[in-house]
Design a protein around this motif. Sequence first.
Motif, short mmCIF file in Angstrom:
data_model
loop_
_atom_site.label_atom_id
_atom_site.label_comp_id
_atom_site.label_asym_id
_atom_site.label_seq_id
_atom_site.Cartn_x
_atom_site.Cartn_y
_atom_site.Cartn_z
N VAL A 100 0.81 -1.33 0.17
CA VAL A 100 0.03 0.14 0.07
C VAL A 100 0.89 1.15 -0.10
CG1 VAL A 100 0.05 0.23 2.41
CG2 VAL A 100 -2.17 1.10 1.17
N GLN A 101 0.21 2.29 -0.63
CA GLN A 101 0.99 3.79 -0.41
C GLN A 101 0.27 4.67 0.20
OE1 GLN A 101 1.27 6.38 -3.77
NE2 GLN A 101 3.15 6.29 -3.85
N LEU A 102 0.85 5.09 1.44
CA LEU A 102 0.39 6.24 2.20
C LEU A 102 0.87 7.37 1.59
CD1 LEU A 102 0.53 4.79 5.73
CD2 LEU A 102 -1.28 4.74 4.31
N SER A 103 -0.08 8.65 1.54
CA SER A 103 0.29 9.85 1.45
C SER A 103 -0.06 10.75 2.34
CB SER A 103 -0.24 10.37 -0.04
OG SER A 103 0.06 9.46 -0.93
N ILE A 104 0.61 11.48 2.89
CA ILE A 104 0.52 12.28 3.91
C ILE A 104 0.74 13.91 3.64
CG2 ILE A 104 0.93 12.92 6.45
CD1 ILE A 104 2.24 10.40 6.56
N SER A 105 -0.19 14.78 3.64
CA SER A 105 -0.32 16.14 3.34
C SER A 105 -0.31 17.04 4.34
CB SER A 105 -1.38 16.38 2.19
OG SER A 105 -1.33 15.61 1.24
N GLN A 106 0.23 18.21 4.35
CA GLN A 106 0.05 19.09 5.18
C GLN A 106 0.22 20.55 4.55
OE1 GLN A 106 3.27 18.41 8.28
NE2 GLN A 106 1.61 18.49 9.83
N GLU A 107 -0.32 21.60 5.26
CA GLU A 107 -0.21 23.03 4.79
C GLU A 107 0.45 23.69 5.86
OE1 GLU A 107 -1.30 24.24 2.11
OE2 GLU A 107 -2.63 22.76 1.19
N PRO A 108 1.38 24.98 5.21
CA PRO A 108 1.68 25.26 4.07
C PRO A 108 2.93 23.91 3.43
CG PRO A 108 2.83 26.41 5.33
CD PRO A 108 2.09 25.58 6.26
N PHE A 109 3.46 23.30 4.45
CA PHE A 109 4.27 22.13 3.79
C PHE A 109 4.86 21.36 5.11
CE2 PHE A 109 6.87 25.82 4.79
CZ PHE A 109 7.98 25.32 5.56
N VAL A 110 5.16 20.06 4.63
CA VAL A 110 5.68 19.22 5.77
C VAL A 110 7.03 19.65 6.36
CG1 VAL A 110 6.38 16.92 6.14
CG2 VAL A 110 4.51 17.22 4.63
N PHE A 111 6.97 19.88 7.56
CA PHE A 111 8.07 20.29 8.39
C PHE A 111 8.52 19.75 9.78
CE2 PHE A 111 4.98 23.05 9.81
CZ PHE A 111 5.03 23.34 10.84
N SER A 112 7.65 19.09 10.23
CA SER A 112 7.83 18.50 11.44
C SER A 112 7.23 17.36 11.93
CB SER A 112 7.39 19.51 12.82
OG SER A 112 5.94 19.68 12.82
N LEU A 113 6.77 16.69 10.59
CA LEU A 113 5.98 15.37 10.77
C LEU A 113 7.01 14.28 11.07
CD1 LEU A 113 3.22 14.14 9.78
CD2 LEU A 113 4.24 13.44 7.83
N GLN A 114 6.62 13.40 11.80
CA GLN A 114 7.18 12.15 12.25
C GLN A 114 6.53 10.87 11.88
OE1 GLN A 114 9.20 12.07 16.06
NE2 GLN A 114 8.13 14.09 16.54
N THR A 115 7.11 9.86 11.39
CA THR A 115 6.51 8.51 11.03
C THR A 115 7.40 7.53 11.60
OG1 THR A 115 7.76 8.22 8.85
CG2 THR A 115 5.43 9.28 8.85
N LYS A 116 6.89 6.71 12.74
CA LYS A 116 7.43 5.75 13.39
C LYS A 116 6.75 4.31 13.06
CE LYS A 116 9.15 8.85 16.72
NZ LYS A 116 9.52 9.20 18.31
N LEU A 117 7.64 3.24 12.88
CA LEU A 117 6.92 2.00 13.14
C LEU A 117 7.12 1.24 14.38
CD1 LEU A 117 5.35 0.16 10.92
CD2 LEU A 117 7.50 -0.83 10.10
N VAL A 118 6.17 0.99 14.93
CA VAL A 118 6.51 0.16 16.22
C VAL A 118 6.35 -1.28 16.27
CG1 VAL A 118 5.80 0.22 18.86
CG2 VAL A 118 5.77 2.47 17.25
N PHE A 119 7.38 -2.06 16.75
CA PHE A 119 7.19 -3.62 16.56
C PHE A 119 7.12 -4.16 17.97
CE2 PHE A 119 9.75 -1.86 13.14
CZ PHE A 119 9.18 -2.53 12.09
N PRO A 120 6.05 -4.27 18.52
CA PRO A 120 5.79 -4.78 19.87
C PRO A 120 6.10 -6.08 19.88
CG PRO A 120 3.54 -4.33 18.76
CD PRO A 120 4.38 -4.02 17.70
#
Length: 356
Positions: A100-120
């Motif tokens: 799958v493809q995830l697309s993450i959008s923000q205004e005015p632009f992406v600057f402090s976004l975090q994406t973390k994958l957690v493996f419990p």
Amino acid sequence: MRYLFVLVFSMLAGFAHGQPHEVDLRNQWQVYQAGQYLPFTKQRAQSIHLNLTSKEHYGLLQVIDRHEFTVFVDGQLAWRQADTLTINTDSLLRVKGGRVQLSISQEPFVFSLQTKLVFPNQQAPEINLLRPSGHFSNFVILATFFMLLFSVALFRANPQLTFDYLNVIKLVSLQERDEASVTGRIGASHNLLYFAFVSFGFALLLLILFHYSVDRIALSTYFITHTTAGAFATWLLLSVVVFAVLMFKLLLIFIFSQLFGLRDTVRFQFFHFVRLLFISGVGLGVILVLYFIFKTSSTSAFASLLLIASIFIIISVGILFLKLLGRTGLPVFHLFSYLCASEIIPLIILGKVLLF
């Protein structure tokens, strides 16, 4: 004793094994430019794309940002949220056939976004991680050495003036004190050097706060740097802005002192403000050093320093009011109106620019 040691070791090993493992997926971001998907290299973009596969990305995906973001799954709107969004990738990939493809959008632009994958409770898969850039740390170290050398040069040139600017008693004392004996004329060369030092120091402090609390201070989006040279250029530009604000402050004091008939207070009031900046800058610098020693990473902790500085400045305005009240003997309302025009309203405008 041997059995007790084995038992404790087994418990610790089980505890360590049971801890969730986090992987930052920032190095896997892509941007769509010129008709193709390219690796994200910290350029300004309104959307980033992340390809997930059942082989590598099983577990929980956390999308984190204080500001609102929108998440699309294979081009279809799925979530619009702020703070933290947790996605079960196992379920999502099972429905989407393993990719799958995830697309993450923000205004005015992406600057402090975090994406973390957690493996419990399981070992994370092998994911190629890029070494995080240390350009800002290098910049802070070099800039700090420059400020230390600058301060030593100022102290050796005029130790008495240095101690005068750092005199906390003069800042808070309500008694009349002679400023002319030490500080001299505002436009004197030694005073201009101290004004430049204050400008460089506050610009450095602001850059550090902007960098470590990028999602808490809106103005910080305009001061994002990607290289050490870029950080130095931004620091120089911000220093010029701070110096210009300082000179504009002097101009305001001069204009309103003429309008309100307080011509003898210009130098006294301006040096009170510069001394405030000098002392508060040293205090903020000490707190930041403690943050780095204890490895504080909370964005709220860094953002709160601006709030603490604002409270300190407000208190100093009250002290200035009492000083001028005893120095001039003017009616309270007349003096309060003067301080509103020359101190309070400009500080409110500056605070609104920095904190919102």
